[in-house]
Design a protein around this motif. Structure first.
Motif, PDB file in Angstrom:
ATOM      1  N   GLU A  74       0.981  -1.349   0.352  1.00 39.56           N
ATOM      2  CA  GLU A  74       0.040  -0.711   0.295  1.00 39.56           C
ATOM      3  C   GLU A  74       0.677   1.328  -0.023  1.00 39.56           C
ATOM      4  O   GLU A  74       0.496   2.537  -0.667  1.00 39.56           O
ATOM      5  N   ALA A  75       1.930   1.228   0.952  1.00 39.42           N
ATOM      6  CA  ALA A  75       3.141   2.416   0.761  1.00 39.42           C
ATOM      7  C   ALA A  75       3.548   2.402  -0.226  1.00 39.42           C
ATOM      8  O   ALA A  75       3.703   3.641  -0.674  1.00 39.42           O
ATOM      9  N   TYR A  76       3.559   1.738  -1.086  1.00 36.01           N
ATOM     10  CA  TYR A  76       4.846   1.414  -2.610  1.00 36.01           C
ATOM     11  C   TYR A  76       3.629   2.007  -3.721  1.00 36.01           C
ATOM     12  O   TYR A  76       3.664   3.100  -4.278  1.00 36.01           O
ATOM     13  N   GLU A  77       2.308   1.848  -3.645  1.00 32.65           N
ATOM     14  CA  GLU A  77       1.076   2.333  -4.212  1.00 32.65           C
ATOM     15  C   GLU A  77       1.327   3.918  -4.298  1.00 32.65           C
ATOM     16  O   GLU A  77       0.992   4.737  -4.904  1.00 32.65           O
ATOM     17  N   ARG A  78       1.248   4.191  -2.636  1.00 35.62           N
ATOM     18  CA  ARG A  78       1.503   5.859  -2.380  1.00 35.62           C
ATOM     19  C   ARG A  78       2.589   6.530  -2.745  1.00 35.62           C
ATOM     20  O   ARG A  78       2.754   7.717  -3.945  1.00 35.62           O
ATOM     21  N   LEU A  79       3.719   5.436  -3.178  1.00 34.09           N
ATOM     22  CA  LEU A  79       5.161   6.047  -3.398  1.00 34.09           C
ATOM     23  C   LEU A  79       4.998   6.539  -5.006  1.00 34.09           C
ATOM     24  O   LEU A  79       5.083   7.891  -5.465  1.00 34.09           O
ATOM     25  N   VAL A  80       4.419   6.030  -5.569  1.00 28.53           N
ATOM     26  CA  VAL A  80       4.421   5.678  -7.240  1.00 28.53           C
ATOM     27  C   VAL A  80       3.687   7.027  -7.637  1.00 28.53           C
ATOM     28  O   VAL A  80       3.416   7.365  -8.067  1.00 28.53           O
ATOM     29  N   PHE A  81       2.058   6.648  -7.167  1.00 28.12           N
ATOM     30  CA  PHE A  81       1.163   8.009  -6.926  1.00 28.12           C
ATOM     31  C   PHE A  81       1.845   9.713  -6.916  1.00 28.12           C
ATOM     32  O   PHE A  81       2.130  10.169  -8.059  1.00 28.12           O
ATOM     33  N   ALA A  82       2.986   9.284  -6.155  1.00 26.75           N
ATOM     34  CA  ALA A  82       3.402  10.187  -5.714  1.00 26.75           C
ATOM     35  C   ALA A  82       4.666  11.020  -6.702  1.00 26.75           C
ATOM     36  O   ALA A  82       4.540  12.044  -7.021  1.00 26.75           O
ATOM     37  N   VAL A  83       5.609   9.869  -6.887  1.00 23.25           N
ATOM     38  CA  VAL A  83       6.434  10.401  -8.069  1.00 23.25           C
ATOM     39  C   VAL A  83       5.709  10.549  -9.279  1.00 23.25           C
ATOM     40  O   VAL A  83       6.441  11.162 -10.395  1.00 23.25           O
ATOM     41  N   GLU A  84       4.852  10.307 -10.168  1.00 22.59           N
ATOM     42  CA  GLU A  84       3.786  10.311 -10.958  1.00 22.59           C
ATOM     43  C   GLU A  84       3.536  11.735 -10.963  1.00 22.59           C
ATOM     44  O   GLU A  84       3.669  11.816 -11.750  1.00 22.59           O
ATOM     45  N   THR A  85       2.300  11.964 -10.229  1.00 20.18           N
ATOM     46  CA  THR A  85       2.094  13.252  -9.934  1.00 20.18           C
ATOM     47  C   THR A  85       2.443  13.963  -9.464  1.00 20.18           C
ATOM     48  O   THR A  85       1.964  15.600  -9.696  1.00 20.18           O
ATOM     49  N   GLY A  86       3.906  13.890  -8.295  1.00 16.12           N
ATOM     50  CA  GLY A  86       4.261  15.210  -7.868  1.00 16.12           C
ATOM     51  C   GLY A  86       3.630  15.415  -6.601  1.00 16.12           C
ATOM     52  O   GLY A  86       4.130  16.635  -5.711  1.00 16.12           O
ATOM     53  N   LYS A  87       2.269  14.404  -6.146  1.00 16.23           N
ATOM     54  CA  LYS A  87       1.560  15.317  -5.078  1.00 16.23           C
ATOM     55  C   LYS A  87       0.748  13.829  -4.512  1.00 16.23           C
ATOM     56  O   LYS A  87       1.448  12.825  -5.138  1.00 16.23           O
ATOM     57  N   TRP A  88       0.450  14.105  -3.319  1.00 15.96           N
ATOM     58  CA  TRP A  88       0.827  12.872  -2.554  1.00 15.96           C
ATOM     59  C   TRP A  88      -0.942  12.375  -2.701  1.00 15.96           C
ATOM     60  O   TRP A  88      -1.695  13.304  -3.218  1.00 15.96           O
ATOM     61  N   PRO A  89      -1.508  11.404  -2.766  1.00 16.57           N
ATOM     62  CA  PRO A  89      -3.435  11.526  -2.803  1.00 16.57           C
ATOM     63  C   PRO A  89      -4.204  11.989  -2.678  1.00 16.57           C
ATOM     64  O   PRO A  89      -4.967  12.246  -3.124  1.00 16.57           O
ATOM     65  N   GLU A  90      -3.616  12.296  -1.092  1.00 19.71           N
ATOM     66  CA  GLU A  90      -4.646  13.493  -0.732  1.00 19.71           C
ATOM     67  C   GLU A  90      -4.419  15.071  -0.681  1.00 19.71           C
ATOM     68  O   GLU A  90      -5.323  15.756  -0.942  1.00 19.71           O
ATOM     69  N   GLY A  91      -3.086  15.334  -1.779  1.00 19.80           N
ATOM     70  CA  GLY A  91      -3.827  16.503  -2.871  1.00 19.80           C
ATOM     71  C   GLY A  91      -2.712  17.595  -2.555  1.00 19.80           C
ATOM     72  O   GLY A  91      -2.099  18.648  -2.914  1.00 19.80           O
ATOM     73  N   THR A  92      -1.570  17.075  -1.651  1.00 21.77           N
ATOM     74  CA  THR A  92      -0.942  17.820  -0.884  1.00 21.77           C
ATOM     75  C   THR A  92       0.464  17.593  -2.152  1.00 21.77           C
ATOM     76  O   THR A  92       1.120  16.995  -2.169  1.00 21.77           O
ATOM     77  N   LEU A  93       1.516  18.707  -2.346  1.00 23.00           N
ATOM     78  CA  LEU A  93       2.594  18.818  -3.124  1.00 23.00           C
ATOM     79  C   LEU A  93       3.878  18.256  -2.482  1.00 23.00           C
ATOM     80  O   LEU A  93       4.140  18.516  -1.214  1.00 23.00           O
ATOM     81  N   LEU A  94       4.215  16.960  -3.742  1.00 27.94           N
ATOM     82  CA  LEU A  94       5.601  17.416  -3.045  1.00 27.94           C
ATOM     83  C   LEU A  94       6.759  18.377  -2.964  1.00 27.94           C
ATOM     84  O   LEU A  94       6.407  18.809  -4.017  1.00 27.94           O
ATOM     85  N   SER A  95       8.087  18.346  -2.706  1.00 25.23           N
ATOM     86  CA  SER A  95       9.021  19.208  -2.570  1.00 25.23           C
ATOM     87  C   SER A  95       9.803  18.528  -3.614  1.00 25.23           C
ATOM     88  O   SER A  95       9.647  17.210  -3.832  1.00 25.23           O
ATOM     89  N   PRO A  96      10.530  19.140  -5.107  1.00 29.11           N
ATOM     90  CA  PRO A  96      11.864  18.345  -6.033  1.00 29.11           C
ATOM     91  C   PRO A  96      12.512  17.271  -4.438  1.00 29.11           C
ATOM     92  O   PRO A  96      12.452  16.616  -5.093  1.00 29.11           O
ATOM     93  N   GLU A  97      13.235  17.720  -3.027  1.00 27.38           N
ATOM     94  CA  GLU A  97      13.707  17.010  -3.051  1.00 27.38           C
ATOM     95  C   GLU A  97      13.150  15.442  -2.394  1.00 27.38           C
ATOM     96  O   GLU A  97      12.963  14.217  -2.178  1.00 27.38           O
TER      97      GLU A  97
END
Length: 94
Positions: A13-36
């Protein structure tokens, strides 16, 4: 924490969240990721795939840490398998 401990701590489940974050640049909840953060997530995804990815998709890391590439023909064949029972509707025909 070393790389093996990190890989072992990642649940599917955590892996799927990480993949989503990498693909979209944000967490499933919508929070944006920094480039780091995105870089760290991508590294975690690649580490996880290097241990668990038994059926690598086009341009991914397979189990054993090898980068896998699939041709367009291989991907097309894979996605066509098991679709015989899909009903296709053409709205332009009567």
């Amino acid at each position: 924490m070393d790389a093996n401990q990190l890989i072992d701590a990642i649940t599917p489940e955590a892996y799927e969240r990480l993949v989503f974050a990498v693909e979209t640049g944000k967490w499933p909840e919508g929070t944006l990721l920094s480039p780091e953060q995105r870089d760290y997530c991508m590294q975690a995804v690649m580490l996880y795939q290097s241990k668990h990815n038994k059926d690598a998709d086009h341009m991914s890391i397979s189990a054993g840490g090898e980068m896998m590439f699939k041709s367009k023909a291989e991907l097309k064949k894979r996605f066509q398998q098991g679709q015989e029972d899909i009903v296709r509707v053409n709205p332009n025909q009567e």
